[in-house]
Design a protein around this motif. Sequence first.
Motif, PDB file in Angstrom:
ATOM      1  N   ALA A  88      -2.497   0.191  -4.806  1.00 24.86           N
ATOM      2  CA  ALA A  88      -3.363   0.669  -3.731  1.00 24.86           C
ATOM      3  C   ALA A  88      -2.684   1.837  -3.030  1.00 24.86           C
ATOM      4  O   ALA A  88      -2.005   1.675  -2.021  1.00 24.86           O
ATOM      5  CB  ALA A  88      -3.661  -0.455  -2.752  1.00 24.86           C
ATOM      6  N   VAL A  89      -2.878   3.014  -3.606  1.00 25.19           N
ATOM      7  CA  VAL A  89      -2.200   4.203  -3.101  1.00 25.19           C
ATOM      8  C   VAL A  89      -3.233   5.264  -2.768  1.00 25.19           C
ATOM      9  O   VAL A  89      -4.214   5.428  -3.494  1.00 25.19           O
ATOM     10  CB  VAL A  89      -1.213   4.731  -4.164  1.00 25.19           C
ATOM     11  CG1 VAL A  89      -0.667   6.094  -3.776  1.00 25.19           C
ATOM     12  CG2 VAL A  89      -0.065   3.739  -4.349  1.00 25.19           C
ATOM     13  N   ILE A  90      -3.012   5.965  -1.655  1.00 27.54           N
ATOM     14  CA  ILE A  90      -3.927   7.046  -1.304  1.00 27.54           C
ATOM     15  C   ILE A  90      -3.176   8.353  -1.224  1.00 27.54           C
ATOM     16  O   ILE A  90      -1.973   8.388  -0.971  1.00 27.54           O
ATOM     17  CB  ILE A  90      -4.650   6.778   0.032  1.00 27.54           C
ATOM     18  CG1 ILE A  90      -3.658   6.797   1.200  1.00 27.54           C
ATOM     19  CG2 ILE A  90      -5.397   5.459  -0.010  1.00 27.54           C
ATOM     20  CD1 ILE A  90      -4.335   6.844   2.539  1.00 27.54           C
ATOM     21  N   ARG A 135       0.873  -1.185   0.000  1.00 30.55           N
ATOM     22  CA  ARG A 135       0.000   0.000   0.000  1.00 30.55           C
ATOM     23  C   ARG A 135       0.898   1.219   0.000  1.00 30.55           C
ATOM     24  O   ARG A 135       2.040   1.143   0.452  1.00 30.55           O
ATOM     25  CB  ARG A 135      -0.878   0.055   1.258  1.00 30.55           C
ATOM     26  CG  ARG A 135      -1.508  -1.258   1.634  1.00 30.55           C
ATOM     27  CD  ARG A 135      -2.663  -1.608   0.694  1.00 30.55           C
ATOM     28  NE  ARG A 135      -3.067  -3.000   0.898  1.00 30.55           N
ATOM     29  CZ  ARG A 135      -3.892  -3.399   1.854  1.00 30.55           C
ATOM     30  NH1 ARG A 135      -4.374  -2.530   2.704  1.00 30.55           N
ATOM     31  NH2 ARG A 135      -4.216  -4.662   1.982  1.00 30.55           N
ATOM     32  N   ARG A 141     -11.658  -4.631  -2.421  1.00 28.96           N
ATOM     33  CA  ARG A 141     -10.662  -3.653  -2.889  1.00 28.96           C
ATOM     34  C   ARG A 141     -11.403  -2.369  -3.216  1.00 28.96           C
ATOM     35  O   ARG A 141     -12.366  -2.386  -3.975  1.00 28.96           O
ATOM     36  CB  ARG A 141      -9.967  -4.177  -4.146  1.00 28.96           C
ATOM     37  CG  ARG A 141      -9.298  -5.527  -3.964  1.00 28.96           C
ATOM     38  CD  ARG A 141      -9.084  -6.198  -5.292  1.00 28.96           C
ATOM     39  NE  ARG A 141      -7.948  -5.654  -6.005  1.00 28.96           N
ATOM     40  CZ  ARG A 141      -6.744  -6.229  -6.055  1.00 28.96           C
ATOM     41  NH1 ARG A 141      -6.537  -7.362  -5.429  1.00 28.96           N
ATOM     42  NH2 ARG A 141      -5.770  -5.683  -6.732  1.00 28.96           N
ATOM     43  N   ALA A 201      -8.004  -2.238   5.095  1.00 30.81           N
ATOM     44  CA  ALA A 201      -8.537  -2.577   3.769  1.00 30.81           C
ATOM     45  C   ALA A 201      -7.563  -2.156   2.671  1.00 30.81           C
ATOM     46  O   ALA A 201      -6.727  -1.277   2.860  1.00 30.81           O
ATOM     47  CB  ALA A 201      -9.879  -1.882   3.558  1.00 30.81           C
ATOM     48  N   ARG A 202      -7.712  -2.804   1.515  1.00 34.98           N
ATOM     49  CA  ARG A 202      -6.907  -2.426   0.370  1.00 34.98           C
ATOM     50  C   ARG A 202      -7.620  -1.272  -0.330  1.00 34.98           C
ATOM     51  O   ARG A 202      -8.672  -1.454  -0.946  1.00 34.98           O
ATOM     52  CB  ARG A 202      -6.752  -3.610  -0.586  1.00 34.98           C
ATOM     53  CG  ARG A 202      -5.811  -3.312  -1.730  1.00 34.98           C
ATOM     54  CD  ARG A 202      -5.705  -4.443  -2.722  1.00 34.98           C
ATOM     55  NE  ARG A 202      -5.099  -3.951  -3.946  1.00 34.98           N
ATOM     56  CZ  ARG A 202      -3.785  -3.997  -4.205  1.00 34.98           C
ATOM     57  NH1 ARG A 202      -2.977  -4.562  -3.345  1.00 34.98           N
ATOM     58  NH2 ARG A 202      -3.305  -3.483  -5.323  1.00 34.98           N
ATOM     59  N   VAL A 203      -7.077  -0.081  -0.203  1.00 34.14           N
ATOM     60  CA  VAL A 203      -7.784   1.094  -0.726  1.00 34.14           C
ATOM     61  C   VAL A 203      -6.856   2.000  -1.529  1.00 34.14           C
ATOM     62  O   VAL A 203      -5.717   2.245  -1.141  1.00 34.14           O
ATOM     63  CB  VAL A 203      -8.475   1.882   0.424  1.00 34.14           C
ATOM     64  CG1 VAL A 203      -7.518   2.164   1.545  1.00 34.14           C
ATOM     65  CG2 VAL A 203      -9.112   3.169  -0.067  1.00 34.14           C
ATOM     66  N   SER A 204      -7.377   2.438  -2.671  1.00 29.33           N
ATOM     67  CA  SER A 204      -6.741   3.490  -3.448  1.00 29.33           C
ATOM     68  C   SER A 204      -7.612   4.723  -3.316  1.00 29.33           C
ATOM     69  O   SER A 204      -8.829   4.613  -3.246  1.00 29.33           O
ATOM     70  CB  SER A 204      -6.674   3.111  -4.935  1.00 29.33           C
ATOM     71  OG  SER A 204      -5.977   1.913  -5.105  1.00 29.33           O
TER      72      SER A 204
END
Lengths: 221, 416
Positions: A79-81, A61, B345, B374-377
């Motif tokens: 999965a990048v924020i 991540r 996801r 959680a797997r989050v973008s």
Amino acid sequence: MMLSRAPRDLTMAETVRGPGGARVDLLLVSEMIEPGSRVLDVGCGDGELLRLLEARGVDGRGIELSREGVNECVAKGLAVIQGDADTDLANYPDDAFDYVILSQTLQATRRPRDVIEHMLRIGRRAVVSFPNFGHWRIRLQLLFDGRMPRTANLPETWYDTPNIHFCTIKDFNDMCALVGAHMEKAVALDPWGTALKINAPWWFWNLFGEQAVFVLTRKPG
Amino acid sequence: MGDQATTDTTRDAFGRPGPATMSTTPATAETKLPVLVREADRPRSRLAEFGPDTPLQLDCGVAFSPFQVAYQTYGTLNETKSNAVLICHALTGDQHVGNVHPVTGKGGWWDIMIGPGRPIDTDRYFVVCSNVVGGCMGTSGPSSTNPLTGDPYGLDFPVITIKDMVRAQTMLLDHLGIDTLFAVAGGSMGGMQVLEWCASYPQRVFSALPIATATRHSAQNIAFHEVGRQAVMADPEWRNGRYFVEGTMPRRGLSVARMGAHITYLSDTALHRKFGRRFQDRDNPTFSFDADFEVESYLRHQGSTFVERFDANSYLYLTRAMDYFDLAADHGGVLANAFKGTRTRFCVISFTSDWLFPTPESRAVVHALNAGGARVSFAEIETDKGHDAFLLDEPELLGIVRGFLDSAGRARGLVS
């Protein structure tokens, strides 16, 4: 504060590329991560390290400050924020990751000590890489020129740089002792990205290491 | 408002001769009334009907029956039924996400996103989009005929929630034999449904795209909706919701509601760029309350075209459902609990100039998801187009949706 690994911030070792075309410093970091583990890359830039990690079967991540970097990563399926190391690490629960990585970003955070402490809280291990301000060329510039050092690798003027908290390898060691971090592993790299001799004394690393990579854990108990 | 609105609306925002907007002559009302009622009962759409033995359990306590769900599908369901993508529509959207609309004749509302080779690729995925319960395009709603009276329900229709909408969608998927969705996607109210799906049926959602949305309506959002509802209800032709029975149509009220809401979907910058202070087909002000400005003419056009395709009572019910939505409150006041242990996801997307569902609302979702590992973008897209940006040709949005679904598709074994 900047988290992005903009090309202009790169130290020389970062720009040296390995056989697969990947940056050697990132390759070095990625090889420190056990396959199958959960990793948070703080300041993940365009996602190059996350891609290396995913190729190794790591559940990766990322957090990245720059919008362009984030959108590029997400479009690559990573999965990048979008977020800020100084403020957003507080939102993660304890022990959420096996590793939390801070690659070439420490010197750009507002409160490096808090960031390291959060990393040690969130992850079982923290991996930190940073440019060493104790390198002999930087020392010589300050000594003989009397101005804030600027090198090909750290070219910005003092009033223009995103790097607001430079430290030396010794400084970093001191802070690790202060926050109770156990140093599991340490590597210093020369300007060509080659690791310095493992048995060299700290003063040698601090003088000849252009950058350093540390693997830290919380002190047991 | 009122009388002045009926003047000078014979041209639309682009200066073309347009319909006599806001006009409520009885002839128009009579010719338009059957379209909406017919579409509610016998939609030009696929239809799943549920009899007395399978009522829809509503949050308000009512077991609603009989009821029907109107939906559209695109692409082909694979053998393992693992490639289904559910699209959840926004407040004034409907199931016609990727085909010509039977009432307006316009293209699908998310044509840019869905189709062969598009980010939600119908060569690869089986796309399902259903009209929400409470809507007016064929799924049971206030304009549907009440079998007990033979008249449209009007205000006898029970108050519905976002959760009820999702429950109806689960019944549709059961009907289609789809257990797990490869993805569920939607913007605005559609995004609320996406979040509700992930909280209530996490095991049925492999990946989720909540776009330009929030886990709750802010006081400001509720306030805007209340203004819209009051505009509808203040129209004397609303008749306490019985306008179909009494042969009237609350056109002026609903179009004013739409005009007000439409402003909230755009940004100040976008409005100024599009219209500035330009006059509409004239060089000088008329010193009257005609639509002197282009922006006025544009809004009147938005209002008048809206009432041709949307039911006023549905507008009341659906805005109410959005107001009631509060995902954290449903989970002990802790948003993270809504997503505890989720394996879905997530790809959360917001827009810089969206002041209706601003980025901090999306960030709250991301923080809650992070707290649960959680797997989050999460991407915030820079645009000056406001809330409506999720419906528009934003290359970054399209690229992000494509990249996210490709990656999820690989993880799901749908993409080699």
